[in-house]
Every structure is written in structure tokens, then in C-alpha cells.
Motif scaffolding. Sequence first.
Motif, PDB file in Angstrom:
ATOM      1  N   LEU A  11       0.641  -1.166  -0.120  1.00  0.00           N
ATOM      2  CA  LEU A  11      -0.135   0.098   0.004  1.00  0.00           C
ATOM      3  C   LEU A  11       0.929   1.163   0.067  1.00  0.00           C
ATOM      4  CD1 LEU A  11      -2.841   1.476   0.502  1.00  0.00           C
ATOM      5  CD2 LEU A  11      -2.575   1.202   2.903  1.00  0.00           C
ATOM      6  N   VAL A  12       0.648   2.246  -0.793  1.00  0.00           N
ATOM      7  CA  VAL A  12       1.473   3.443  -1.007  1.00  0.00           C
ATOM      8  C   VAL A  12       0.322   4.495  -1.181  1.00  0.00           C
ATOM      9  CG1 VAL A  12       1.753   3.074  -3.234  1.00  0.00           C
ATOM     10  CG2 VAL A  12       3.441   4.338  -2.048  1.00  0.00           C
ATOM     11  N   GLN A  13       0.805   5.771  -0.942  1.00  0.00           N
ATOM     12  CA  GLN A  13      -0.177   6.934  -1.388  1.00  0.00           C
ATOM     13  C   GLN A  13       0.234   7.277  -2.768  1.00  0.00           C
ATOM     14  OE1 GLN A  13       0.924   9.795   1.904  1.00  0.00           O
ATOM     15  NE2 GLN A  13      -0.912   9.166   2.970  1.00  0.00           N
ATOM     16  N   THR A  14      -0.458   8.105  -3.245  1.00  0.00           N
ATOM     17  CA  THR A  14      -0.614   8.749  -4.418  1.00  0.00           C
ATOM     18  C   THR A  14       0.840   9.362  -4.784  1.00  0.00           C
ATOM     19  OG1 THR A  14      -2.716   8.821  -5.099  1.00  0.00           O
ATOM     20  CG2 THR A  14      -1.422  10.373  -6.525  1.00  0.00           C
ATOM     21  N   GLY A  15       1.694   9.188  -5.822  1.00  0.00           N
ATOM     22  CA  GLY A  15       3.031   9.953  -6.169  1.00  0.00           C
ATOM     23  C   GLY A  15       4.004   9.133  -5.125  1.00  0.00           C
ATOM     24  N   SER A  84       5.825   7.445  -9.068  1.00  0.00           N
ATOM     25  CA  SER A  84       4.911   8.637  -9.234  1.00  0.00           C
ATOM     26  C   SER A  84       3.516   7.518  -9.427  1.00  0.00           C
ATOM     27  CB  SER A  84       4.925   9.376 -10.675  1.00  0.00           C
ATOM     28  OG  SER A  84       6.339  10.064 -10.253  1.00  0.00           O
ATOM     29  N   LEU A  85       3.057   6.978  -8.386  1.00  0.00           N
ATOM     30  CA  LEU A  85       2.168   5.817  -8.665  1.00  0.00           C
ATOM     31  C   LEU A  85       0.589   6.809  -8.466  1.00  0.00           C
ATOM     32  CD1 LEU A  85       3.409   2.872  -6.744  1.00  0.00           C
ATOM     33  CD2 LEU A  85       2.398   2.943  -8.879  1.00  0.00           C
ATOM     34  N   LYS A  86      -0.283   6.335  -9.318  1.00  0.00           N
ATOM     35  CA  LYS A  86      -1.674   6.784  -9.220  1.00  0.00           C
ATOM     36  C   LYS A  86      -2.705   5.933  -8.702  1.00  0.00           C
ATOM     37  CE  LYS A  86      -0.236   9.437 -13.401  1.00  0.00           C
ATOM     38  NZ  LYS A  86      -0.737   9.726 -14.724  1.00  0.00           N
ATOM     39  N   PRO A  87      -3.684   6.359  -8.282  1.00  0.00           N
ATOM     40  CA  PRO A  87      -4.816   5.063  -7.916  1.00  0.00           C
ATOM     41  C   PRO A  87      -5.161   4.431  -8.867  1.00  0.00           C
ATOM     42  CG  PRO A  87      -5.190   7.476  -7.145  1.00  0.00           C
ATOM     43  CD  PRO A  87      -4.033   7.609  -7.736  1.00  0.00           C
ATOM     44  N   VAL A 117      -0.800  -4.288  -5.480  1.00  0.00           N
ATOM     45  CA  VAL A 117      -0.430  -3.192  -5.428  1.00  0.00           C
ATOM     46  C   VAL A 117      -1.710  -2.210  -5.199  1.00  0.00           C
ATOM     47  CG1 VAL A 117       0.562  -1.073  -6.761  1.00  0.00           C
ATOM     48  CG2 VAL A 117       1.546  -3.260  -6.799  1.00  0.00           C
ATOM     49  N   THR A 118      -1.655  -1.402  -4.039  1.00  0.00           N
ATOM     50  CA  THR A 118      -2.728  -0.539  -3.779  1.00  0.00           C
ATOM     51  C   THR A 118      -2.294   0.772  -3.661  1.00  0.00           C
ATOM     52  OG1 THR A 118      -4.188  -2.453  -2.812  1.00  0.00           O
ATOM     53  CG2 THR A 118      -4.871  -0.118  -2.299  1.00  0.00           C
ATOM     54  N   VAL A 119      -2.771   1.991  -4.396  1.00  0.00           N
ATOM     55  CA  VAL A 119      -2.269   3.252  -4.370  1.00  0.00           C
ATOM     56  C   VAL A 119      -3.634   4.115  -3.736  1.00  0.00           C
ATOM     57  CG1 VAL A 119      -1.472   5.275  -5.453  1.00  0.00           C
ATOM     58  CG2 VAL A 119      -0.884   2.912  -6.462  1.00  0.00           C
TER      59      VAL A 119
END
Length: 121
Positions: A11-15, A84-87, A117-119
Motif C-alpha cells: 500500500l502506497v500513497q499517490t505519488g 509517481s504511482l496513481k490510484p 499493489v494499492t495506491v
Amino acid sequence: QVQLVESGGGLVQTGGSLRLSCTASGNIARVNNWRWYRQVPGKEREWVASITHADSTNYLDSVKGRFTISRDGAKNTVYLQMDSLKPEDTAVYYCHAALALVRDWREYVHWGQGTQVTVSS
């Protein structure tokens, strides 16, 4: 028997960034081509990136400039660096290997077990 084992999802936040790994084990002569796919519930599995044994790479347009595929031939391992991950990148990611076995050098295809992978937005 060939086995592909993935790791690195989460799990990671946007960006944010994540790095996926996939290692093939068994009597492998050479991995000819590695690919990463992803799948969300209710949709077809989608190709994301690929790399050949000659290090030629290709990417899905929506991940170009953000994702980088690389490999370590000596370790029979492929990586997917995701920045730079996005939802909309949220999915189960699968590695795919087209490889030749020592016993006959014929090409066989194998899949990893998948990693989530969860954004978050």
C-alpha cells in the motif's frame, strides 16, 4: 519444475513508489522475455511492460516515464520500479516469463502468483 515468485507489493500513497521483483527458479537455460501484467477485478489482465534477454524494453503508454522494467540475468530476476504511482495503478501485478529449459531449450511460459499493489488517493 519452474517456479516464479513475486515480492514487493503493498500500500502506497499517490505519488509514491514501489519496486516489484520476480525470481524464476528451476533448470532454466535462459529467460527470453519477461513481462509484467496487471489485473483489477472485473477486467481483463493488462500488459504493462516487457524486457527481452537483449534488454529491449516496451511499456504501456499510461506507465511510460513512471515505470521502469529491468532484469538481472544471473539471478533470473526481473524488477518493476514504479514511481509517481496513481490510484489507477491499483491492481494485482503478475510477472510472466518465456524461458528455455536446460533439458531441451524449448520455450515455456510461466506466471507468478501475483502481488497486490494499492495506491491510495
